[in-house]
Design an enzyme around this catalytic site. Structure first.
Site, PDB file in Angstrom:
ATOM      1  N   ASN A   1      35.320  43.678  37.623  1.00  0.00           N
ATOM      2  CA  ASN A   1      35.051  42.244  37.746  1.00  0.00           C
ATOM      3  C   ASN A   1      33.543  42.037  37.900  1.00  0.00           C
ATOM      4  OD1 ASN A   1      34.366  42.135  40.708  1.00  0.00           O
ATOM      5  ND2 ASN A   1      36.432  42.978  40.813  1.00  0.00           N
TER       6      ASN A   1
ATOM      7  N   LYS B   1      41.446  59.752  26.102  1.00  0.00           N
ATOM      8  CA  LYS B   1      41.032  58.433  25.624  1.00  0.00           C
ATOM      9  C   LYS B   1      42.103  57.858  24.692  1.00  0.00           C
ATOM     10  CE  LYS B   1      37.357  56.147  23.152  1.00  0.00           C
ATOM     11  NZ  LYS B   1      36.392  56.323  22.083  1.00  0.00           N
TER      12      LYS B   1
ATOM     13  N   ILE C   1      43.501  45.702  51.321  1.00  0.00           N
ATOM     14  CA  ILE C   1      42.766  46.387  52.384  1.00  0.00           C
ATOM     15  C   ILE C   1      42.626  45.483  53.608  1.00  0.00           C
ATOM     16  CG2 ILE C   1      40.585  47.558  52.929  1.00  0.00           C
ATOM     17  CD1 ILE C   1      40.372  47.929  49.774  1.00  0.00           C
TER      18      ILE C   1
ATOM     19  N   LYS D   1      45.419  31.807  52.781  1.00  0.00           N
ATOM     20  CA  LYS D   1      45.084  33.230  52.695  1.00  0.00           C
ATOM     21  C   LYS D   1      44.827  33.818  54.082  1.00  0.00           C
ATOM     22  CE  LYS D   1      43.123  34.320  48.972  1.00  0.00           C
ATOM     23  NZ  LYS D   1      42.176  34.356  47.858  1.00  0.00           N
TER      24      LYS D   1
HETATM   25  O1  C5P Z   1      43.699  37.929  47.731  1.00  0.00           O
HETATM   26  P1  C5P Z   1      42.225  37.818  47.484  1.00  0.00           P
HETATM   27  O2  C5P Z   1      41.709  38.893  46.583  1.00  0.00           O
HETATM   28  O3  C5P Z   1      41.764  36.472  47.031  1.00  0.00           O
HETATM   29  O4  C5P Z   1      41.592  38.041  48.946  1.00  0.00           O
HETATM   30  C1  C5P Z   1      40.235  38.174  49.119  1.00  0.00           C
HETATM   31  C2  C5P Z   1      39.962  38.933  50.385  1.00  0.00           C
HETATM   32  O5  C5P Z   1      40.836  40.018  50.531  1.00  0.00           O
HETATM   33  C3  C5P Z   1      38.577  39.542  50.374  1.00  0.00           C
HETATM   34  O6  C5P Z   1      38.129  39.632  51.703  1.00  0.00           O
HETATM   35  C4  C5P Z   1      38.839  40.923  49.780  1.00  0.00           C
HETATM   36  O7  C5P Z   1      37.828  41.848  50.123  1.00  0.00           O
HETATM   37  C5  C5P Z   1      40.164  41.245  50.390  1.00  0.00           C
HETATM   38  N1  C5P Z   1      41.040  42.090  49.540  1.00  0.00           N
HETATM   39  C6  C5P Z   1      41.333  43.356  49.969  1.00  0.00           C
HETATM   40  N2  C5P Z   1      42.174  44.157  49.228  1.00  0.00           N
HETATM   41  C7  C5P Z   1      42.731  43.691  48.085  1.00  0.00           C
HETATM   42  C8  C5P Z   1      42.425  42.391  47.639  1.00  0.00           C
HETATM   43  C9  C5P Z   1      41.563  41.630  48.386  1.00  0.00           C
HETATM   44  O8  C5P Z   1      40.828  43.771  51.011  1.00  0.00           O
HETATM   45  N3  C5P Z   1      43.538  44.475  47.389  1.00  0.00           N
END
Ligand code: C5P
Length: 399
Positions: free
Chosen positions: A208, A286, A306, A337
């Site tokens: 991204n 590949k 995480i 969220k």
């Molecule tokens: O669900 P979303 O990606 O919008 O959430 C954003 C928050 O969650 C951010 O703090 C991002 O670092 C954390 N996050 C995470 N692990 C993931 C997805 C998002 O820690 N797999």
């Protein structure tokens, strides 16, 4: 900032020892006092005379030196210092401290003190990457030892990769950070940053547009308030800050592993743009066009969250801060969220292309907490970071 501080500098055996002479000069010109200790191997690379001349102090080399024992004792040497710096920190010195061995003056000093320790590793790339060294690194990090470097690049042994000692300026900055007196002194704070890369095959991946700018600025601001920062970063374009422990990862699963290994922490700021999905049918080779015009079908699995895992886990940091990059209904989505992930605060922002925030230098955020939504004016990402770091310091002080 360093005026009046005393640094006990252990110079290990490695070609990078010559850079420690430059470090002594930087420290002296900043007003710090330097107590130099030269290991036996270190003395093969730089002479005690050069070290003593630059430090303006006697060089300590032997464990059983009768004059020292009469004057103050080798144990006292490390106790009067504000910081112990090991540069170059060889694989051997790291192993000795990780296993608690006290065989020579340097290892005795390191073991006989609760003064903070900063290590600047320098070794051959394979020695650095060896599982034993990486195990010792993890142990020492968990014990609270700070690290600066190693850098990646051409090495004196002719090989290329991580293992070069950090430059004297970077070690100097890390020393300044370690001695920073601020409200977060003595606190360990975890920061995630950057994108993750989720492999499709050996050469392709899903990524991204996160540059890592906001996470990097937050780590630097927390460091400036005195925190010991572990910075777990995906492949970002912005270089990591000096004076923090950097753990580089690629995938979301590696990021979770690194974050869990770095616990406990008083606070965690999860600023990484973690990929929600990973490819489960990752190609070992590949992927090729087969001429049929048929596109390969990728299969996905959800990555671990995480932020949610930590927020609901047994070693939850007292303050959990998440981010929410939204393109619409920012406050509503971020509030939901916050509840879903179980964190304390959400720093929400609008990343629709018109805002120029993702990958840009400014940010306009809303801080969502249990008291509601607080809109901050648009400002430089550095300013957002400073304001957030101060709020974190206030929250930890009041709890
Ligand atoms: O669900 P979303 O990606 O919008 O959430 C954003 C928050 O969650 C951010 O703090 C991002 O670092 C954390 N996050 C995470 N692990 C993931 C997805 C998002 O820690 N797999």
């Amino acid at each position: 900032m360093l005026a009046g501080k005393r640094i006990l500098l252990i110079i290990g055996g490695g070609i990078a020892a010559y850079k420690s002479l430059l470090l002594i000069r930087l420290l002296k010109s900043a007003g710090a006092a330097v107590t130099p200790v030269l290991t036996r191997a270190g003395a093969e690379f730089v002479t005690p005379l050069s070290v003593a001349a630059l430090a303006g102090e006697k060089v300590h080399q032997a464990l059983f030196d009768l004059t020292d024992e009469a004057e103050m004792g080798h144990i006292q040497l490390s106790r009067v210092a504000d910081l112990l710096v090991v540069a170059p920190a060889t694989a051997d010195l790291m192993a000795k401290l990780a296993t608690g061995r006290a065989e020579d003056l340097a290892s005795n000093l390191l073991l006989a003190t609760d003064t903070p320790v900063l290590m600047a590793p320098a070794m051959n790339v394979r020695m650095w990457q060896h599982p034993a060294t990486q195990r010792n690194l993890a142990t020492l990090t968990a014990d609270g030892v700070r690290f600066v470097g190693p850098d990646q690049g051409e090495m004196a042994c002719g090989e290329f990769g991580p293992g070069r000692m950090a430059e004297p300026e970077a070690i100097f900055a890390a020393i300044t950070a370690a001695l920073a007196e601020g409200p977060l002194q003595g606190r360990h704070v975890l920061v995630t940053s950057g994108p993750t890369h989720e492999p499709i095959d050996p050469v392709r991946y899903i990524a991204n547009r996160s540059s890592g700018a906001q996470g990097t600025a937050i780590a630097a601001a927390l460091r400036d308030l005195g925190a010991r920062v572990t910075f777990v970063t995906g492949p970002a374009t912005v270089p990591p800050p000096y004076g923090v422990t950097v753990v580089k990862v690629e995938t979301a699963r590696q990021m979770l592993e690194a974050v869990e290994a770095a616990l406990p922490a008083a606070a965690a700021v999860m600023a990484a743009a973690v990929a929600d999905w990973r490819v489960t049918n990752e190609g070992v080779q590949k992927m090729k066009k087969d001429g049929s015009g048929k596109a390969p079908a990728l299969e996905f699995a959800e990555n671990p969250d995480i932020l949610a895992t930590l927020s609901k886990g047994p070693q939850r940091p007292r303050l959990m801060v998440g981010f929410a990059a939204e393109t619409e209904h920012v406050v509503d989505h971020a509030t939901a969220k916050r509840a879903r992930k179980g964190c304390d605060w959400i720093v929400a922002n609008d990343v629709s292309p018109a805002t120029d925030i993702m990958g840009g230098t400014e940010n306009a955020v809303v801080l969502i907490s249990d008291t509601g939504a607080e809109h901050w004016p648009r400002m430089a990402k550095d300013q957002v970071a400073k304001k957030l770091a101060q709020r974190i310091a206030d929250a930890l002080q009041n709890s």
